[in-house]
Design a protein around this motif. Structure first.
Motif, PDB file in Angstrom:
ATOM      1  N   ASP A 199     -26.577  45.977  98.204  1.00 48.79           N
ATOM      2  CA  ASP A 199     -26.869  44.630  98.420  1.00 48.79           C
ATOM      3  C   ASP A 199     -25.795  43.723  98.737  1.00 48.79           C
ATOM      4  N   GLN A 200     -25.025  43.792  98.982  1.00 50.79           N
ATOM      5  CA  GLN A 200     -23.222  43.094  99.582  1.00 50.79           C
ATOM      6  C   GLN A 200     -23.044  43.758 100.704  1.00 50.79           C
ATOM      7  N   ILE A 201     -22.152  42.977 100.955  1.00 47.08           N
ATOM      8  CA  ILE A 201     -21.214  42.937 102.348  1.00 47.08           C
ATOM      9  C   ILE A 201     -19.709  42.909 101.712  1.00 47.08           C
ATOM     10  N   ILE A 202     -18.749  43.855 102.123  1.00 51.43           N
ATOM     11  CA  ILE A 202     -17.919  44.566 101.475  1.00 51.43           C
ATOM     12  C   ILE A 202     -16.454  43.812 102.389  1.00 51.43           C
ATOM     13  N   ILE A 203     -15.476  43.569 101.766  1.00 54.22           N
ATOM     14  CA  ILE A 203     -14.504  43.270 102.842  1.00 54.22           C
ATOM     15  C   ILE A 203     -13.003  43.955 101.864  1.00 54.22           C
ATOM     16  N   GLY A 204     -11.948  44.031 102.301  1.00 55.68           N
ATOM     17  CA  GLY A 204     -10.900  44.810 100.954  1.00 55.68           C
ATOM     18  C   GLY A 204      -9.958  43.894 101.006  1.00 55.68           C
ATOM     19  N   TRP A 205      -8.519  43.964 101.363  1.00 57.35           N
ATOM     20  CA  TRP A 205      -6.957  42.787 100.281  1.00 57.35           C
ATOM     21  C   TRP A 205      -7.379  43.144  99.250  1.00 57.35           C
ATOM     22  N   SER A 206      -7.766  43.222  98.548  1.00 62.35           N
ATOM     23  CA  SER A 206      -8.304  43.720  96.737  1.00 62.35           C
ATOM     24  C   SER A 206      -7.033  42.783  95.874  1.00 62.35           C
ATOM     25  N   LYS A 207      -5.990  42.975  96.687  1.00 66.79           N
ATOM     26  CA  LYS A 207      -4.392  43.185  95.885  1.00 66.79           C
ATOM     27  C   LYS A 207      -3.833  41.668  95.288  1.00 66.79           C
ATOM     28  N   THR A 208      -5.397  40.678  96.199  1.00 68.33           N
ATOM     29  CA  THR A 208      -4.731  39.250  96.577  1.00 68.33           C
ATOM     30  C   THR A 208      -5.871  38.737  95.588  1.00 68.33           C
ATOM     31  N   LYS A 217     -24.585  53.059 116.089  1.00 68.06           N
ATOM     32  CA  LYS A 217     -25.552  52.402 115.790  1.00 68.06           C
ATOM     33  C   LYS A 217     -25.655  50.376 114.671  1.00 68.06           C
ATOM     34  N   PHE A 218     -26.022  49.514 114.720  1.00 70.54           N
ATOM     35  CA  PHE A 218     -25.506  48.645 113.234  1.00 70.54           C
ATOM     36  C   PHE A 218     -26.575  48.236 112.812  1.00 70.54           C
ATOM     37  N   TYR A 219     -26.092  47.731 111.749  1.00 71.45           N
ATOM     38  CA  TYR A 219     -26.997  46.629 110.596  1.00 71.45           C
ATOM     39  C   TYR A 219     -27.325  45.787 110.583  1.00 71.45           C
ATOM     40  N   VAL A 220     -27.613  44.927 110.655  1.00 73.06           N
ATOM     41  CA  VAL A 220     -28.354  43.339 110.059  1.00 73.06           C
ATOM     42  C   VAL A 220     -28.949  43.113 109.023  1.00 73.06           C
ATOM     43  N   ALA A 221     -27.468  41.918 108.371  1.00 75.99           N
ATOM     44  CA  ALA A 221     -27.703  41.092 107.092  1.00 75.99           C
ATOM     45  C   ALA A 221     -27.845  39.611 106.804  1.00 75.99           C
ATOM     46  N   LYS A 222     -28.686  39.223 106.802  1.00 78.23           N
ATOM     47  CA  LYS A 222     -28.468  37.886 105.778  1.00 78.23           C
ATOM     48  C   LYS A 222     -27.964  37.439 104.539  1.00 78.23           C
ATOM     49  N   ILE A 223     -27.006  36.817 104.759  1.00 75.84           N
ATOM     50  CA  ILE A 223     -26.148  36.416 103.660  1.00 75.84           C
ATOM     51  C   ILE A 223     -26.734  35.403 102.530  1.00 75.84           C
ATOM     52  N   SER A 224     -26.881  35.973 101.539  1.00 76.88           N
ATOM     53  CA  SER A 224     -27.580  35.287 100.239  1.00 76.88           C
ATOM     54  C   SER A 224     -26.868  34.707  98.936  1.00 76.88           C
ATOM     55  N   GLY A 225     -25.721  34.762  99.610  1.00 74.63           N
ATOM     56  CA  GLY A 225     -24.902  34.080  98.043  1.00 74.63           C
ATOM     57  C   GLY A 225     -23.085  33.736  98.402  1.00 74.63           C
ATOM     58  N   GLU A 226     -22.831  33.261  97.084  1.00 73.99           N
ATOM     59  CA  GLU A 226     -21.258  32.868  97.478  1.00 73.99           C
ATOM     60  C   GLU A 226     -20.315  34.064  97.201  1.00 73.99           C
ATOM     61  N   ALA A 227     -19.077  34.201  97.945  1.00 74.88           N
ATOM     62  CA  ALA A 227     -18.631  35.294  97.480  1.00 74.88           C
ATOM     63  C   ALA A 227     -17.794  35.708  95.978  1.00 74.88           C
ATOM     64  N   VAL A 228     -17.625  36.529  96.150  1.00 75.70           N
ATOM     65  CA  VAL A 228     -17.860  36.662  94.260  1.00 75.70           C
ATOM     66  C   VAL A 228     -16.148  38.684  94.325  1.00 75.70           C
ATOM     67  N   TYR A 229     -15.491  38.222  93.062  1.00 77.06           N
ATOM     68  CA  TYR A 229     -14.597  38.649  93.525  1.00 77.06           C
ATOM     69  C   TYR A 229     -14.977  40.531  91.927  1.00 77.06           C
ATOM     70  N   LEU A 230     -15.017  41.724  91.788  1.00 81.64           N
ATOM     71  CA  LEU A 230     -15.191  42.164  91.100  1.00 81.64           C
ATOM     72  C   LEU A 230     -13.721  43.235  90.652  1.00 81.64           C
ATOM     73  N   PRO A 231     -13.177  42.580  89.928  1.00 82.16           N
ATOM     74  CA  PRO A 231     -11.878  43.106  89.447  1.00 82.16           C
ATOM     75  C   PRO A 231     -11.619  44.622  89.146  1.00 82.16           C
ATOM     76  N   GLU A 232     -13.168  45.279  88.972  1.00 85.02           N
ATOM     77  CA  GLU A 232     -13.231  46.363  88.532  1.00 85.02           C
ATOM     78  C   GLU A 232     -13.289  47.376  90.127  1.00 85.02           C
ATOM     79  N   LYS A 233     -13.081  46.821  90.828  1.00 85.35           N
ATOM     80  CA  LYS A 233     -13.726  47.212  92.330  1.00 85.35           C
ATOM     81  C   LYS A 233     -11.966  47.458  92.680  1.00 85.35           C
ATOM     82  N   ALA A 234     -10.882  46.835  92.243  1.00 87.67           N
ATOM     83  CA  ALA A 234      -9.840  47.108  92.974  1.00 87.67           C
ATOM     84  C   ALA A 234      -8.786  48.117  93.302  1.00 87.67           C
ATOM     85  N   GLY A 235      -9.652  48.966  92.635  1.00 85.80           N
ATOM     86  CA  GLY A 235      -8.897  50.188  92.704  1.00 85.80           C
ATOM     87  C   GLY A 235      -8.874  51.183  94.157  1.00 85.80           C
TER      88      GLY A 235
END
Length: 352
Positions: free
Chosen positions: A56-65, A123-141
């Motif tokens: 239940d999240q949307i995800i983007i890259g550039w995790s090194k920064t 096809k495509f999915y549609v979501a509604k944003i429900s909170g602020e952006a977060v950073y999960l260090p364990e997902k950096a790899g």
């Protein structure tokens, strides 16, 4: 990608297709107070849509920064951090600037209750944003550290591309990671409503699908030569708001078959360069066609590029358009036969 050019025109007529005033008023209010975005969820070119749906999240890259969630960070510092961590070998800031634009949109521009459209194949999915952006260090790899919580609409079920209007289909073909779609809130809601109803598509939508199929077949029938195809594109661009459109004589062709100019508020002018490729069953649009268009863009100092074909587009052309956007900031849109047919129908071309 031409939404920057046509946004003012669409803003004034976005609800023209609705006859129910109450429904129009509802969508108008929604458009004013709700934003919408297109987001490709494939950090480091890895499909993460299934994970996004499950978490239940949307995800983007550039995790090194690190530190991009710092609200006090200026745009310049924001871009510099991405440049240092991801594009330090680049002599220009083009790629870092493009990446920073996507990240800034993800971190700062997106707000609670905004809509996010996630393209996924046909096809495509549609979501509604429900909170602020977060950073999960364990997902950096996995390059998936930056995330936002969302509520997936339509019961997390994908929506067929055919449920969307041509403008939304076009926007979902964005070759970068993200794009604004604030002018398409009504179109997104309409596609959601159609998918959620669970009913057979309406007569109107079935008729349009049939018209699209017939138009594509007619375009590919051989009754129109390449000259006629270019003139048809010229007519379409004028219908879409071009102040001027010209088919370039073959002897003067430097890579653009049609050049069109658009003006915003009678002040800003944009030049669109178009490469036209009529139907050839054995030869889909490839990166070579994009390279030809790039020559035309640069020769004419165009701000935007478009390849329009009555056929199909090869994956290599998509990659070439994406690379050019990253390197120069100049978008190139690739329009295949089905999308072109929808554009013709929605603009009323051929209507008696």
């Amino acid at each position: 990608m031409l939404y920057q050019v046509f946004e003012k025109k669409k803003f004034s007529c976005w609800d023209a297709g609705f006859s129910n005033k109450l429904y129009r008023d509802f969508l108008w209010v929604a458009k004013v107070f709700m934003q919408a975005f297109i987001l490709r969820i494939s950090p480091s070119n890895v499909d993460k849509v299934p994970e996004a749906l499950a978490s239940d999240q949307i995800i983007i890259g550039w995790s090194k920064t690190l530190g991009l969630l710092d609200a006090s960070l200026s745009w310049k510092k924001f871009r510099e951090r991405i440049h240092v961590e991801h594009y330090a070998e680049e002599k220009t800031m083009h790629r870092a600037g493009a990446a920073a634009g996507h990240m800034w949109r993800f971190v700062h521009d997106m707000q609670d209750n905004d809509l996010v459209v996630v393209p996924y194949g046909s096809k495509f999915y549609v979501a509604k944003i429900s909170g602020e952006a977060v950073y999960l260090p364990e997902k950096a790899g996995e390059d998936t550290s930056y995330r936002r919580p969302v509520i997936w609409l339509n019961d997390k079920k994908p929506i067929p591309r055919g449920y969307a209007k041509a403008a939304l289909i076009s926007r979902m073909k964005v070759y970068g990671t993200s794009a604004s779609a604030i002018d398409l809130v009504g179109d997104i809601q309409e596609a959601l409503a159609r998918a959620a109803s669970g009913k057979k598509p309406s007569f109107k939508s079935e008729l349009q699908s049939a018209l699209v199929s017939q138009t594509v077949a007619h375009l590919r029938s051989g009754y129109m030569d390449s000259f006629g195809f270019e003139e048809l594109i010229k007519e379409l661009l004028i219908k879409m708001g071009a102040k001027d459109a010209q088919v370039i004589a073959r002897r003067l062709d430097k890579g653009a078959d049609v050049l069109a100019t658009f003006r915003i508020a009678d002040t800003f002018q944009y030049t669109l360069a178009v490469q036209a490729k009529h139907w050839d069953e054995s030869a889909p649009v490839t990166s070579k066609v994009v390279d030809q268009l790039i020559e035309g863009i640069e020769a004419s100092n165009a701000n935007l590029g478009m390849v329009i074909t009555s056929g199909i587009v090869h994956q290599g052309a998509i990659a070439a358009a994406s690379s050019y956007l990253e390197a120069t900031g100049v978008p190139i849109e690739l329009v295949d036969g089905e999308q072109f047919a929808k554009m013709l129908i929605e603009q009323g071309i051929g209507r008696v």
